[in-house]
Design an enzyme around this catalytic site. Sequence first.
Site, PDB file in Angstrom:
ATOM      1  N   HIS A 157     -51.859  42.545 -20.315  1.00 54.85           N
ATOM      2  CA  HIS A 157     -52.727  41.756 -21.195  1.00 54.85           C
ATOM      3  C   HIS A 157     -52.674  40.304 -20.724  1.00 54.85           C
ATOM      4  O   HIS A 157     -51.598  39.840 -20.304  1.00 54.85           O
ATOM      5  CB  HIS A 157     -52.198  41.753 -22.638  1.00 54.85           C
ATOM      6  CG  HIS A 157     -52.674  42.882 -23.513  1.00 54.85           C
ATOM      7  ND1 HIS A 157     -51.882  43.407 -24.517  1.00 54.85           N
ATOM      8  CD2 HIS A 157     -53.860  43.555 -23.580  1.00 54.85           C
ATOM      9  CE1 HIS A 157     -52.556  44.362 -25.156  1.00 54.85           C
ATOM     10  NE2 HIS A 157     -53.749  44.480 -24.601  1.00 54.85           N
ATOM     11  N   CYS A 253     -47.981  38.413 -29.176  1.00 55.68           N
ATOM     12  CA  CYS A 253     -48.497  39.750 -29.526  1.00 55.68           C
ATOM     13  C   CYS A 253     -48.414  39.986 -31.031  1.00 55.68           C
ATOM     14  O   CYS A 253     -49.242  40.711 -31.577  1.00 55.68           O
ATOM     15  CB  CYS A 253     -47.696  40.838 -28.828  1.00 55.68           C
ATOM     16  SG  CYS A 253     -47.811  40.797 -27.039  1.00 55.68           S
TER      17      CYS A 253
HETATM   18  N1  ARG Z   1     -47.288  48.552 -27.033  1.00 51.23           N
HETATM   19  C1  ARG Z   1     -48.425  47.682 -27.140  1.00 51.23           C
HETATM   20  C2  ARG Z   1     -49.474  48.081 -26.109  1.00 51.23           C
HETATM   21  O1  ARG Z   1     -49.105  48.406 -25.017  1.00 51.23           O
HETATM   22  C3  ARG Z   1     -48.021  46.257 -26.947  1.00 51.23           C
HETATM   23  C4  ARG Z   1     -49.122  45.296 -27.201  1.00 51.23           C
HETATM   24  C5  ARG Z   1     -48.675  43.893 -26.990  1.00 51.23           C
HETATM   25  N2  ARG Z   1     -49.614  42.963 -27.464  1.00 51.23           N
HETATM   26  C6  ARG Z   1     -50.089  41.938 -26.769  1.00 51.23           C
HETATM   27  N3  ARG Z   1     -50.872  41.094 -27.393  1.00 51.23           N
HETATM   28  N4  ARG Z   1     -49.866  41.784 -25.490  1.00 51.23           N
HETATM   29  O2  ARG Z   1     -50.645  48.091 -26.392  1.00 51.23           O
END
Ligand code: ARG
Length: 261
Positions: A157, A253
């Site tokens: 991300h 996150c």
């Molecule tokens: N386990 C989640 C995923 O892989 C983590 C998300 C993390 N959020 C973020 N904004 N990077 O989707």
Amino acid sequence: MCPPTYFAVTYSINPWMNPAKPVDPALALTQWEDLRDRYRALGHTVLVLDPLPGLPDMVYAANGATVVDGRVLGARFAHPERYAEAEAHLDWFRTHGYADLREPVHVNEGEGDFAFTASYLLAGRGFRTSPHAHAEAQEFFGRTVIGLDLVDPRYYHLDTALCVLDDTADEIMYYPDAFSPGSRAVLARLFPHALLATEQDAAAFGLNAVSDGHHVLLPQSATGLFDPLRARGFEPLGMDLSELLKGGGSVKCCTQELRGG
Ligand code: ARG
């Protein structure tokens, strides 16, 4: 923010998630509450989204929508395990007086891949958010979208590799190696004075930070970022979110920012 009531690592959709590694739910909740209380102590308002059973990643509230000028672009998740989170976020906005909502056509994981600066809407792609969603966001918000290609699966991300430090002044920090050579060149051109993070601080999720323009809340283990932040006039505040790191997320996150409206 959404409390980690049902947080667990039961599947793996990013390289940080290992279902064989135990998570301490009580510690996850304490760490999350520390973050929430820290925001409140700094004078910020924290609104809470009710968690739903069966959605262990819902604690990562940043992924559920993008809000700018009080306008809400809903999310559409890349992985089926998270599909149902999108509707829960939209419902929250509907019942909290947000009238200008868009249910997205293309896959976008909210602020996981969208970041606002004074001049641009920076948008990640390569692992989750579709490039078509970049065009959709540009049209909806009327902001200039800059598409950035993420190339390292650990930084799946945008918000794991880049953080806006001051959204009134185009001030950011990022980890260059998370981006393709072309995207790196674009970042260098648009943000020549950016703070560049080391591999070590990026791997500690140091870029998964939230700045209010003065305080920067970030994982305490990203030790190399503290002095450079102070040198730029920011006040870094270290947080321990070790349990939430096991799902591949940290401060940012867990935090969706409500801009305007
Ligand atoms: N386990 C989640 C995923 O892989 C983590 C998300 C993390 N959020 C973020 N904004 N990077 O989707």
